[in-house]
Motif scaffolding. Structure first.
Motif: not given
Length: 189
Positions: A95-99, A117-124, A139-142
């Motif tokens: 999962l990636y979370f786009i916001t 941060f354990d559930m998804a990679h976040f993309v700002g 590091n590595g999840v945003v």
């Protein structure tokens, strides 16, 4: 991609498309909030209207779908609950979370932030010329991604409708028609 989508506009769609391309995502699931936790101080259009406008806006893109997980869950909407529900529905998915970049800047204040941060990679996503600091974030999840600038906001769309101004080309045509058909955003203060 979570959001209030009140209403969804072309800026949301461009951001989702850019992230899908850049991160080679199979699908972007738009998740309209049920009862937004951070917008308790203002009126929000009913979740059904926001869901329908999101379905209308995304229908032409085969990589876009819309989920009702936040709408069907009672109580306030929190990202951690959204991600838990999506993990149950798609246990094998990464999962990636786009916001928006503004939301990423606040992520450490969200409910159960360390678990996120354990559930998804976040993309700002951010507009050109708007820097986003990831200081203090793991590091590595945003990730951040600059997307083509579209000076459109849901707030501006609501205000334009309330003032009787056109919103054609700010939101998809079907969303313009849905707003008009149901008289959404008329008479806002």
């Amino acid at each position: 991609m979570g959001g209030t989508f009140d209403p969804i506009h072309h800026g949301h769609l461009v951001a989702a498309s850019e992230v899908a391309h850049r991160f080679e995502l199979d699908e972007v699931i738009f998740v309209p909030t049920g009862e937004p936790a951070f917008k308790q101080d203002r009126d929000v259009t009913s979740s059904e209207h926001r869901y329908l406008m999101t379905v209308i806006a995304t229908a032409s893109n085969p990589r876009f779908t819309v989920s009702r997980v936040d709408i069907e869950r009672a109580g306030l909407t929190y990202t951690v609950d959204t991600l838990r529900d999506l993990q149950k529905e798609r246990p094998d998915a990464d999962l990636y979370f786009i916001t928006g970049a503004d939301a990423i800047a606040q992520i450490l204040t969200w409910k159960d932030a360390p678990q996120l941060f354990d559930m998804a990679h976040f993309v700002g996503v951010t507009r050109p010329g708007h820097a986003l600091s990831d200081a203090g974030l793991p590091n590595g999840v945003v990730s951040t991604l600059e997307v083509p600038a579209l000076a459109i906001s849901s707030t501006d769309v609501r205000e334009r409708v309330a003032d009787g101004e056109p919103v054609w080309y700010l939101v998809p045509d079907g969303v313009v028609q849905h707003i008009a058909k149901y008289g959404l955003y008329r008479g806002l203060p």
